[in-house]
Design a protein around this motif. Structure first.
Motif, PDB file in Angstrom:
ATOM      1  N   UNK A 126      87.368  21.538  38.992  1.00 58.76           N
ATOM      2  CA  UNK A 126      86.782  22.657  39.796  1.00 58.76           C
ATOM      3  C   UNK A 126      87.753  23.307  40.607  1.00 58.76           C
ATOM      4  N   UNK A 127      89.063  22.561  40.915  1.00 59.12           N
ATOM      5  CA  UNK A 127      90.029  23.376  41.946  1.00 59.12           C
ATOM      6  C   UNK A 127      91.068  24.335  40.928  1.00 59.12           C
ATOM      7  N   UNK A 128      90.759  24.583  39.698  1.00 60.32           N
ATOM      8  CA  UNK A 128      91.370  25.443  39.016  1.00 60.32           C
ATOM      9  C   UNK A 128      91.067  26.919  39.010  1.00 60.32           C
ATOM     10  N   UNK A 129      89.898  27.300  39.586  1.00 62.31           N
ATOM     11  CA  UNK A 129      89.452  28.547  39.762  1.00 62.31           C
ATOM     12  C   UNK A 129      89.912  28.855  41.279  1.00 62.31           C
ATOM     13  N   UNK A 130      90.015  30.403  41.465  1.00 60.73           N
ATOM     14  CA  UNK A 130      90.071  30.889  42.866  1.00 60.73           C
ATOM     15  C   UNK A 130      88.844  30.736  43.757  1.00 60.73           C
ATOM     16  N   UNK A 131      89.234  31.008  44.817  1.00 61.38           N
ATOM     17  CA  UNK A 131      88.129  30.730  45.871  1.00 61.38           C
ATOM     18  C   UNK A 131      86.904  31.726  45.811  1.00 61.38           C
ATOM     19  N   UNK A 132      86.776  32.698  45.329  1.00 67.35           N
ATOM     20  CA  UNK A 132      85.715  33.553  44.975  1.00 67.35           C
ATOM     21  C   UNK A 132      84.836  33.031  44.045  1.00 67.35           C
ATOM     22  N   UNK A 133      85.404  32.189  43.009  1.00 64.40           N
ATOM     23  CA  UNK A 133      84.641  31.606  41.813  1.00 64.40           C
ATOM     24  C   UNK A 133      84.057  30.202  42.421  1.00 64.40           C
ATOM     25  N   UNK A 134      84.718  29.418  43.311  1.00 58.37           N
ATOM     26  CA  UNK A 134      84.485  28.548  43.852  1.00 58.37           C
ATOM     27  C   UNK A 134      83.186  28.743  44.771  1.00 58.37           C
ATOM     28  N   UNK A 135      83.464  29.641  45.620  1.00 58.32           N
ATOM     29  CA  UNK A 135      82.130  30.142  46.697  1.00 58.32           C
ATOM     30  C   UNK A 135      80.973  30.583  45.950  1.00 58.32           C
ATOM     31  N   UNK A 136      80.719  31.168  44.489  1.00 57.43           N
ATOM     32  CA  UNK A 136      79.740  31.352  43.913  1.00 57.43           C
ATOM     33  C   UNK A 136      78.875  30.135  43.885  1.00 57.43           C
ATOM     34  N   UNK A 137      79.339  29.077  43.943  1.00 55.98           N
ATOM     35  CA  UNK A 137      78.676  27.865  43.886  1.00 55.98           C
ATOM     36  C   UNK A 137      78.043  27.300  45.209  1.00 55.98           C
ATOM     37  N   UNK A 138      78.292  28.015  46.194  1.00 52.98           N
ATOM     38  CA  UNK A 138      77.630  27.606  47.527  1.00 52.98           C
ATOM     39  C   UNK A 138      76.043  27.497  47.510  1.00 52.98           C
ATOM     40  N   UNK A 139      75.643  28.656  47.249  1.00 49.72           N
ATOM     41  CA  UNK A 139      74.366  28.843  47.354  1.00 49.72           C
ATOM     42  C   UNK A 139      73.460  28.011  46.353  1.00 49.72           C
ATOM     43  N   UNK A 140      73.899  27.985  45.182  1.00 53.20           N
ATOM     44  CA  UNK A 140      73.300  26.973  43.999  1.00 53.20           C
ATOM     45  C   UNK A 140      73.393  25.567  44.283  1.00 53.20           C
ATOM     46  N   UNK A 141      74.453  25.186  44.865  1.00 58.59           N
ATOM     47  CA  UNK A 141      74.568  23.780  45.357  1.00 58.59           C
ATOM     48  C   UNK A 141      73.632  23.238  46.331  1.00 58.59           C
ATOM     49  N   UNK A 142      73.543  24.223  47.304  1.00 58.88           N
ATOM     50  CA  UNK A 142      72.693  23.712  48.586  1.00 58.88           C
ATOM     51  C   UNK A 142      71.527  24.219  48.502  1.00 58.88           C
ATOM     52  N   UNK A 143      71.159  25.255  47.827  1.00 53.45           N
ATOM     53  CA  UNK A 143      69.738  25.925  48.033  1.00 53.45           C
ATOM     54  C   UNK A 143      68.976  25.823  46.865  1.00 53.45           C
ATOM     55  N   UNK A 144      69.965  25.274  45.548  1.00 48.57           N
ATOM     56  CA  UNK A 144      69.094  25.458  44.285  1.00 48.57           C
ATOM     57  C   UNK A 144      68.341  26.646  44.059  1.00 48.57           C
ATOM     58  N   UNK A 145      69.412  27.632  43.974  1.00 44.66           N
ATOM     59  CA  UNK A 145      68.999  28.983  43.589  1.00 44.66           C
ATOM     60  C   UNK A 145      70.173  29.858  43.561  1.00 44.66           C
ATOM     61  N   UNK A 146      69.868  31.195  42.768  1.00 44.90           N
ATOM     62  CA  UNK A 146      70.775  31.938  42.659  1.00 44.90           C
ATOM     63  C   UNK A 146      70.449  33.314  43.063  1.00 44.90           C
TER      64      UNK A 146
END
Length: 353
Positions: A147-167
């Protein structure tokens, strides 16, 4: 057995008749005989079946597997850290195989874009409208490799998905199908070309599990098992043992696990101490307290108890706080670890009786 009212010393030696755990239960042994308010046999059997299936291929790693199961039961995500070649990815893949759910694997790379994960809108010439094509994140068990191979903007794309279970894409919200669990791996050694996860994203993970090398006995068994498999794929040996319906039932039972006020205060005392400890630059947040509580309830349930004891809390603390606390630079240079500081803090807090 009755104790005379005029002999307080003998009365103190008797076990208390309440739901409060005695010294015998502190080992977390689920085989003790007592009546539970919640039927937990089905949950215990399902956990045993998952472990039995994984044992066909995975040698050792009992702690790793149990933490994966606990995280699944409390609807949490897991960050897995360890050097290459110690079965991080294969264990996560086989764990997903024991569930009758969808599975998706995403390899994070430096050129990976958010749309490669979440999906993108494509113009449909036939309908003259944009159509959203879902990305690989739309599954049940998601394995993110490195997971730490991708840049910050790609990692940040997971924020909403992981916390709120939605996209949310183009103003439209797409809910994730339950269960939804992210298993992410990272290598702690090779840091060239990697992007460290920000603290806010690390906090989205319930556990950070550090996987170590096997012992010499386990190494021999790994080699022997591989030899006896004679080229068969590990996935072919693992069967489905848990359905989403059963998982929802088990999760509901875990929510009903009894937690006494003194246990809640015990958790709060430990987490609060991480915030002003001289060895720590950053302590645990209230989310860490809630994560500890949820994990402790799951540990109690898989051990056949409908109440939480201090040992359940202790079992949860290190994987919950591993990625949520930061050592001061001085202690880090001295070689101190977050695990040792967490254990130090835990030992300094009085165990509730």
């Amino acid at each position: 057995m009755e104790t005379p009212d005029n002999n307080p010393e003998e009365e103190q030696q008797l076990p208390q008749e309440s739901n409060t755990p005695t010294e015998e239960t502190k080992a977390g042994n689920g085989d003790l005989n007592f009546d539970n308010r919640i039927p937990l046999d089905g949950l215990k059997n399902a956990v045993a079946d998952i472990k039995k299936e994984l044992a066909k291929v995975i040698v050792g790693q009992e702690n790793f597997i149990e933490l994966l199961i606990v995280s699944l039961l409390v609807d949490g995500h897991v960050l897995i850290e360890g050097v290459p070649g110690i079965a991080k990815t294969i264990t996560a893949k086989l764990f997903a195989k024991t569930l009758k759910t969808g599975f998706s694997r995403i390899q994070f790379t430096p050129d990976l874009m958010p749309s490669d994960i979440l999906g993108t809108s494509i113009f449909n010439v036939k309908d003259s409208e944009f159509e959203f094509k879902k990305g690989p994140i739309f599954s049940n068990i998601i394995l993110i490799d490195e997971i730490n191979r991708a840049p910050a903007k790609t990692q940040a794309a997971m924020f909403e998905t992981m916390e709120e279970r939605q996209v949310t894409m183009d103003g439209t919200t797409y809910p994730m199908e339950a269960p939804f669990m992210v298993l992410a791996t990272q290598n702690p050694i090779e840091q060239e070309g990697t992007y460290a996860l920000p603290e806010a994203q690390l906090d989205r993970f319930l556990f950070k599990i550090k996987v170590d090398y096997p012992s010499i006995e386990e190494e021999v068994q790994i080699i022997q098992t591989h030899h006896e498999r004679k080229g068969k794929k590990p996935q072919e040996q693992i069967g489905n043992v848990l359905s989403p319906k059963q998982l929802n039932e088990f999760r509901a039972k875990i929510q009903d696990i009894l937690v006494e006020e003194k246990i809640v205060r015990y958790i709060a005392d430990i987490i609060t101490k991480t915030r002003n400890h001289p060895h720590l630059y950053l302590g645990g947040s209230p989310r860490a307290s809630i994560a500890t509580l949820n994990a402790a309830k799951a540990f109690a349930a898989i051990n056949g108890r409908d109440f939480v004891i201090p040992e359940d809390v202790k079992r949860a603390l290190v994987p919950v706080l591993n990625h949520r606390v930061i050592l001061t630079p001085e202690r880090e240079m001295e070689g101190m670890t977050t695990e040792s500081v967490v254990k130090m803090i835990t030992e300094s807090v009085e165990i509730p009786r």
